[in-house]
Write a protein that holds these residues in place. Structure first.
Motif, PDB file in Angstrom:
ATOM      1  N   HIS A 115     107.756  45.551  31.991  1.00  0.00           N
ATOM      2  CA  HIS A 115     106.524  46.321  31.778  1.00  0.00           C
ATOM      3  C   HIS A 115     105.714  45.909  30.547  1.00  0.00           C
ATOM      4  N   GLY A 116     105.928  44.737  29.997  1.00  0.00           N
ATOM      5  CA  GLY A 116     105.152  44.338  28.831  1.00  0.00           C
ATOM      6  C   GLY A 116     105.623  45.024  27.567  1.00  0.00           C
ATOM      7  N   ASN A 117     104.702  45.203  26.612  1.00  0.00           N
ATOM      8  CA  ASN A 117     105.118  45.799  25.327  1.00  0.00           C
ATOM      9  C   ASN A 117     104.260  46.982  24.891  1.00  0.00           C
ATOM     10  N   ALA A 118     103.110  47.220  25.508  1.00  0.00           N
ATOM     11  CA  ALA A 118     102.228  48.297  25.031  1.00  0.00           C
ATOM     12  C   ALA A 118     102.868  49.667  25.185  1.00  0.00           C
ATOM     13  N   TRP A 119     103.731  49.831  26.186  1.00  0.00           N
ATOM     14  CA  TRP A 119     104.362  51.134  26.424  1.00  0.00           C
ATOM     15  C   TRP A 119     105.423  51.459  25.372  1.00  0.00           C
ATOM     16  N   ARG A 120     105.803  50.490  24.561  1.00  0.00           N
ATOM     17  CA  ARG A 120     106.842  50.696  23.546  1.00  0.00           C
ATOM     18  C   ARG A 120     106.271  51.069  22.183  1.00  0.00           C
ATOM     19  N   HIS A 121     104.952  51.215  22.092  1.00  0.00           N
ATOM     20  CA  HIS A 121     104.310  51.436  20.797  1.00  0.00           C
ATOM     21  C   HIS A 121     103.345  52.627  20.859  1.00  0.00           C
ATOM     22  N   PRO A 122     103.074  53.245  19.711  1.00  0.00           N
ATOM     23  CA  PRO A 122     102.045  54.297  19.677  1.00  0.00           C
ATOM     24  C   PRO A 122     100.667  53.711  19.945  1.00  0.00           C
ATOM     25  N   TRP A 123      99.801  54.532  20.519  1.00  0.00           N
ATOM     26  CA  TRP A 123      98.411  54.180  20.716  1.00  0.00           C
ATOM     27  C   TRP A 123      97.555  55.028  19.783  1.00  0.00           C
ATOM     28  N   ARG A 124      96.380  54.517  19.471  1.00  0.00           N
ATOM     29  CA  ARG A 124      95.453  55.210  18.581  1.00  0.00           C
ATOM     30  C   ARG A 124      94.388  55.926  19.397  1.00  0.00           C
ATOM     31  N   VAL A 125      94.049  57.151  18.993  1.00  0.00           N
ATOM     32  CA  VAL A 125      92.947  57.891  19.630  1.00  0.00           C
ATOM     33  C   VAL A 125      91.664  57.507  18.914  1.00  0.00           C
ATOM     34  N   ASP A 126      90.760  56.844  19.619  1.00  0.00           N
ATOM     35  CA  ASP A 126      89.516  56.364  19.025  1.00  0.00           C
ATOM     36  C   ASP A 126      88.351  57.315  19.241  1.00  0.00           C
ATOM     37  N   ALA A 127      88.401  58.097  20.322  1.00  0.00           N
ATOM     38  CA  ALA A 127      87.315  59.045  20.610  1.00  0.00           C
ATOM     39  C   ALA A 127      87.894  60.167  21.463  1.00  0.00           C
ATOM     40  N   LEU A 128      87.324  61.361  21.281  1.00  0.00           N
ATOM     41  CA  LEU A 128      87.873  62.517  21.978  1.00  0.00           C
ATOM     42  C   LEU A 128      86.808  63.587  22.149  1.00  0.00           C
ATOM     43  N   ASP A 129      86.687  64.119  23.360  1.00  0.00           N
ATOM     44  CA  ASP A 129      85.940  65.352  23.568  1.00  0.00           C
ATOM     45  C   ASP A 129      86.721  66.219  24.546  1.00  0.00           C
ATOM     46  N   GLU A 130      86.109  67.266  25.051  1.00  0.00           N
ATOM     47  CA  GLU A 130      86.868  68.239  25.841  1.00  0.00           C
ATOM     48  C   GLU A 130      87.502  67.631  27.080  1.00  0.00           C
ATOM     49  N   SER A 131      86.806  66.687  27.730  1.00  0.00           N
ATOM     50  CA  SER A 131      87.282  66.182  29.017  1.00  0.00           C
ATOM     51  C   SER A 131      87.571  64.682  29.031  1.00  0.00           C
ATOM     52  N   ALA A 132      87.472  64.005  27.888  1.00  0.00           N
ATOM     53  CA  ALA A 132      87.691  62.560  27.873  1.00  0.00           C
ATOM     54  C   ALA A 132      88.281  62.120  26.539  1.00  0.00           C
ATOM     55  N   ALA A 133      89.068  61.056  26.614  1.00  0.00           N
ATOM     56  CA  ALA A 133      89.659  60.464  25.408  1.00  0.00           C
ATOM     57  C   ALA A 133      89.683  58.955  25.572  1.00  0.00           C
ATOM     58  N   GLU A 134      89.510  58.259  24.458  1.00  0.00           N
ATOM     59  CA  GLU A 134      89.622  56.805  24.443  1.00  0.00           C
ATOM     60  C   GLU A 134      90.750  56.425  23.506  1.00  0.00           C
ATOM     61  N   LEU A 135      91.691  55.635  24.014  1.00  0.00           N
ATOM     62  CA  LEU A 135      92.855  55.203  23.263  1.00  0.00           C
ATOM     63  C   LEU A 135      92.878  53.682  23.204  1.00  0.00           C
ATOM     64  N   SER A 136      93.502  53.154  22.151  1.00  0.00           N
ATOM     65  CA  SER A 136      93.627  51.705  22.048  1.00  0.00           C
ATOM     66  C   SER A 136      94.961  51.325  21.427  1.00  0.00           C
ATOM     67  N   PHE A 137      95.362  50.115  21.741  1.00  0.00           N
ATOM     68  CA  PHE A 137      96.566  49.520  21.164  1.00  0.00           C
ATOM     69  C   PHE A 137      96.270  48.050  20.914  1.00  0.00           C
ATOM     70  N   GLU A 138      96.543  47.580  19.700  1.00  0.00           N
ATOM     71  CA  GLU A 138      96.363  46.167  19.393  1.00  0.00           C
ATOM     72  C   GLU A 138      97.703  45.539  19.047  1.00  0.00           C
ATOM     73  N   HIS A 139      98.012  44.484  19.767  1.00  0.00           N
ATOM     74  CA  HIS A 139      99.271  43.770  19.531  1.00  0.00           C
ATOM     75  C   HIS A 139      99.014  42.523  18.706  1.00  0.00           C
ATOM     76  N   ARG A 140      99.746  42.424  17.593  1.00  0.00           N
ATOM     77  CA  ARG A 140      99.742  41.218  16.761  1.00  0.00           C
ATOM     78  C   ARG A 140     101.148  40.640  16.785  1.00  0.00           C
ATOM     79  N   PRO A 141     101.337  39.465  17.357  1.00  0.00           N
ATOM     80  CA  PRO A 141     102.688  38.908  17.475  1.00  0.00           C
ATOM     81  C   PRO A 141     103.338  38.702  16.116  1.00  0.00           C
ATOM     82  N   ASP A 142     104.624  39.015  16.063  1.00  0.00           N
ATOM     83  CA  ASP A 142     105.402  38.867  14.841  1.00  0.00           C
ATOM     84  C   ASP A 142     106.511  37.856  15.097  1.00  0.00           C
ATOM     85  N   PRO A 143     106.430  36.665  14.509  1.00  0.00           N
ATOM     86  CA  PRO A 143     107.442  35.630  14.769  1.00  0.00           C
ATOM     87  C   PRO A 143     108.838  36.038  14.313  1.00  0.00           C
ATOM     88  N   ARG A 144     108.935  37.086  13.502  1.00  0.00           N
ATOM     89  CA  ARG A 144     110.247  37.545  13.040  1.00  0.00           C
ATOM     90  C   ARG A 144     110.933  38.429  14.074  1.00  0.00           C
TER      91      ARG A 144
END
Length: 334
Positions: free
Chosen positions: A125-154
């Protein structure tokens, strides 16, 4: 049994579950409730858990008899464990389902994802489901969420491409609509797929309707072996009982519309999808109460699978390239 053979017996674990049997007790827990976002539109509610992989905790209708669940609601333990697999639905980025042996060849290099989760022999299932997402916008009936992945060679098994994923989750027109999008932020091409992983209430009377062309048969490790005919194809067109087969299989070239019906409860839920959600997974294991009908852009192990592009799915995003498509779940009550 991963060849999806006939299962004439009703699964013992699949007992009738009315909407009254699945209350939202975790909403009364102030610690959990503080972590949630609830959207409302008329009687419809969708509860989002941004820190649990950007997952949905519930999608239901408020009624005088209690919550009428259109998706299987999260269990309380899902919040403590931050486990999207026990939520109502969760986003899949940057690929859906399994990658065989957690590795594949791409652009002249071996992409090794081994070690990203010791619970699974194959990357899942990839990796986005293993991390918190950020709420970027919110009103009564809609929300916008985002997740940014930066690879870590470690980090062993980390996805080696930088990308940003977004979800716009909204209640509108009596339906739940989720718009998924992603952008390749790496300086090189990135293989890609996306989807959502909804769980539905499963009872003895549940039926799944979908127009599909063929099924990816799978081995004991739920990895595809060949693409072809199966009795489930006709069963889905006629209205398939989740108890009819032991399924964890991909169906390609579906009509991008599926209906989950509970005829004894006089209600149904229709899911529609934009292109390129040209693939659908049905997870209906025997002797188990789970039921998933998942819209995805790629079949399992798409980066290794051999077959025509319309059978395999997935794509390659060039540096800076974006992709966006929407999914809609529309409830119906008789």
């Amino acid at each position: 049994m991963r060849d999806a053979s006939l299962n004439p017996r009703r699964p013992l674990a699949t007992q009738p579950m009315t909407h009254l049997a699945a209350q939202l007790s975790w909403l009364d827990d102030p610690v959990i409730a503080a972590r949630l976002v609830t959207l409302t539109a008329g009687a419809l509610r969708v509860v989002i858990a941004p820190d649990v992989g950007g997952a949905l905790a519930a999608f239901y209708e408020a009624t005088s008899a209690g919550p009428l669940h259109w998706l299987r609601p999260a269990v309380p333990q899902a919040f403590e464990a931050r486990d999207p697999l026990r939520m109502a639905s969760f986003p899949l980025f940057p690929y859906c389902n399994r990658i065989r042996d957690a590795r594949f060849e791409f652009d002249g290099a071996t992409i090794d994802l081994a070690g990203n989760d010791a619970r699974f022999a194959h990357a899942l299932h990839g990796n986005a489901w293993r991390h918190p997402w950020r709420v970027d916008a919110l009103d009564e009936s809609a929300a916008e969420l985002s997740f940014e992945h930066r690879p870590d060679p470690r980090v062993r098994g980390d996805w080696p491409f930088r990308y940003r994923a977004r979800q716009r989750i909204e209640l509108s027109g009596g339906a739940l609509r989720i718009t998924l999008s992603a952008q390749n932020l790496a300086d090189r091409p990135m293989p890609f797929g996306m989807g959502h992983h909804p769980y539905y209430p499963r009872t003895a009377q549940t039926r799944v309707y979908a127009d599909v062309q063929a099924m990816w048969h799978a081995d004991a490790e739920v990895l595809p072996t060949h693409f072809g005919a199966h009795p489930a194809v006709d069963a889905l067109r006629a209205g398939m009982s989740p108890d009819a087969f032991d399924l964890d299989n991909n169906f390609a070239n579906w009509a991008r519309e599926a209906t989950i019906a509970w005829p004894d409860e006089h209600r149904s839920l229709t899911m529609t999808a934009d292109a390129p959600f040209d693939h659908m997974v049905v997870f209906a294991p025997a002797n188990d109460p789970q039921l998933c009908v998942e819209p995805v852009t790629n079949t399992t192990d798409c980066f290794n699978a051999v077959g025509m592009r319309e059978q395999v799915g997935g794509c390659v995003l060039q540096p800076g390239e974006e992709i966006e498509a929407a999914l809609t779940w529309t409830p119906h009550r008789e």
